[in-house]
Design a protein around this motif. Structure first.
Motif, mmCIF file in Angstrom:
data_model
loop_
_atom_site.group_PDB
_atom_site.id
_atom_site.type_symbol
_atom_site.label_atom_id
_atom_site.label_comp_id
_atom_site.label_asym_id
_atom_site.label_seq_id
_atom_site.Cartn_x
_atom_site.Cartn_y
_atom_site.Cartn_z
ATOM 1 N N ALA A 211 -6.829 7.224 -16.023
ATOM 2 C CA ALA A 211 -5.524 7.262 -16.918
ATOM 3 C C ALA A 211 -6.272 5.968 -17.426
ATOM 4 O O ALA A 211 -6.309 5.081 -16.702
ATOM 5 N N VAL A 212 -6.015 5.607 -18.499
ATOM 6 C CA VAL A 212 -6.901 5.208 -19.749
ATOM 7 C C VAL A 212 -5.717 4.112 -19.560
ATOM 8 O O VAL A 212 -5.839 2.844 -19.818
ATOM 9 N N ALA A 213 -4.151 3.831 -19.199
ATOM 10 C CA ALA A 213 -3.721 2.896 -18.737
ATOM 11 C C ALA A 213 -1.819 3.631 -18.184
ATOM 12 O O ALA A 213 -2.245 4.463 -17.825
ATOM 13 N N GLU A 214 -1.577 2.084 -17.268
ATOM 14 C CA GLU A 214 -1.028 2.297 -16.212
ATOM 15 C C GLU A 214 0.723 2.161 -16.601
ATOM 16 O O GLU A 214 1.349 2.470 -15.573
ATOM 17 N N VAL A 215 0.089 1.245 -17.291
ATOM 18 C CA VAL A 215 2.248 1.063 -17.959
ATOM 19 C C VAL A 215 2.531 2.016 -18.227
ATOM 20 O O VAL A 215 2.825 3.222 -18.971
ATOM 21 N N ALA A 216 4.162 2.367 -17.741
ATOM 22 C CA ALA A 216 5.560 3.410 -17.174
ATOM 23 C C ALA A 216 6.045 3.406 -18.538
ATOM 24 O O ALA A 216 6.067 2.092 -19.765
ATOM 25 N N GLY A 217 6.701 4.229 -19.510
ATOM 26 C CA GLY A 217 7.472 4.679 -20.269
ATOM 27 C C GLY A 217 6.647 4.484 -21.609
ATOM 28 O O GLY A 217 7.589 5.480 -22.441
ATOM 29 N N GLN A 218 5.556 4.883 -21.638
ATOM 30 C CA GLN A 218 4.503 5.044 -22.843
ATOM 31 C C GLN A 218 3.973 6.236 -23.116
ATOM 32 O O GLN A 218 3.892 7.199 -22.124
ATOM 33 N N ILE A 219 3.980 6.730 -24.266
ATOM 34 C CA ILE A 219 3.478 8.105 -24.504
ATOM 35 C C ILE A 219 1.692 7.759 -25.069
ATOM 36 O O ILE A 219 1.849 7.026 -26.004
ATOM 37 N N PHE A 237 -9.954 5.059 -26.899
ATOM 38 C CA PHE A 237 -8.654 4.500 -27.817
ATOM 39 C C PHE A 237 -7.885 6.295 -27.634
ATOM 40 O O PHE A 237 -8.649 7.534 -27.866
ATOM 41 N N TRP A 238 -7.177 5.838 -28.169
ATOM 42 C CA TRP A 238 -5.616 7.027 -28.019
ATOM 43 C C TRP A 238 -4.923 6.486 -29.061
ATOM 44 O O TRP A 238 -4.286 4.786 -29.288
ATOM 45 N N THR A 239 -3.737 7.151 -29.224
ATOM 46 C CA THR A 239 -1.986 6.648 -30.403
ATOM 47 C C THR A 239 -1.695 6.631 -28.998
ATOM 48 O O THR A 239 -1.619 7.867 -27.747
ATOM 49 N N GLU A 240 -1.086 6.117 -28.981
ATOM 50 C CA GLU A 240 -0.060 5.315 -27.933
ATOM 51 C C GLU A 240 1.482 4.985 -29.079
ATOM 52 O O GLU A 240 1.610 4.917 -30.334
#
Length: 254
Positions: A211-219, A237-240
């Motif tokens: 997973a590129v990031a582990e912060v919960a609650g984000q898309i 890089f991705w759209t968050e």
């Protein structure tokens, strides 16, 4: 008439390669064409690779290191491949299904650009089925004779959930005979992942990627990845977006 999907590449001489859905003859077929740097059609009206009433789509083409080209396309619930010489002669053909006989469709096709490569290609595929069928991601590498190098069944990249419907992620060659892939899922809910497959088919991040990031609650959707070939570092890089999708941004990870 209506050209819906096509693939493009460059061969070792600098000629352009195209693969496209062609309705000039009987039904819709897959045709390949080679075009010189000055615009001459080197394969006449093109090399027609199919003669079928099955649905064909998503043609991709890759100029390979031995001077030829490999074409991949979706046909029915399978993926078909064909190797063409520089003169447009068909040298081999293959049919691919997913693990366990799953239907598959083409996502991307790239030539191996490893030092000393001799005509190898890497193919990525998405599991094919009905609207509710989980979309899994697979990959396979083929040698100059069209023999699979990553096992009798394609290598499973992601099957712990499902890709977003309609997501057919591209990938980049890693310069060593492998590939770097990035994708996003609908389950787990709208999250992005990366994976590197080495030349021998082993995985850098283990099953189902990182997973590129582990912060919960984000898309996190629409990832794009590349690799620093001198260090092996992967950049993505991705759209968050926030959970209500009222705020959007771009984020990245090394």
């Amino acid at each position: 008439s209506s050209t819906q999907d096509y693939g493009a590449s460059i061969d070792v001489t600098g000629a352009s390669l195209l693969a496209f859905r062609d309705d000039r003859g009987s039904g819709e077929q897959i045709t390949a064409q080679r075009i010189s740097p000055k615009g001459a059609l080197l394969w006449g009206d093109g090399v027609v690779l199919t003669a079928t009433s099955e649905f064909v789509a998503s043609p991709r083409i890759a100029g390979v290191s031995d001077g030829g080209a490999v074409v991949a396309w979706s046909q029915g619930s399978t993926v078909r491949l064909a190797k063409l010489s520089a003169a447009g002669e068909v040298q081999w053909e293959r049919t691919v299904t997913g693990p366990g006989g799953n239907g598959v469709t083409v996502a991307d096709l790239q030539a191996s650009d490893a030092p000393g490569a001799t005509g190898e290609v890497v193919l990525s595929m998405v599991r094919f089925g009905g609207f509710t069928t989980p979309r899994h991601l697979y990959a396979q590498k083929f040698d100059v004779d069209g023999e699979p190098l990553w096992g009798a069944d394609p290598l499973t990249i992601f099957d712990a959930g499902s890709l977003q419907f309609g997501n057919f992620p591209p990938f980049v060659a890693d310069g060593e005979g492998g590939a770097v892939l990035a994708w996003y899922s609908s389950s787990p809910s709208l999250q992005s992942f990366v994976q590197r497959v080495f030349a021998d088919g082993s995985l850098l991040f283990g099953a189902d990627g990182q997973a590129v990031a582990e912060v919960a609650g984000q898309i996190r959707t629409a990832p794009s990845a590349t690799i620093d070939r001198s260090t092996g570092d992967i950049y993505c890089f991705w759209t968050e977006a926030n959970s209500t999708q009222s705020q959007f941004g771009v984020r990245g990870q090394r």
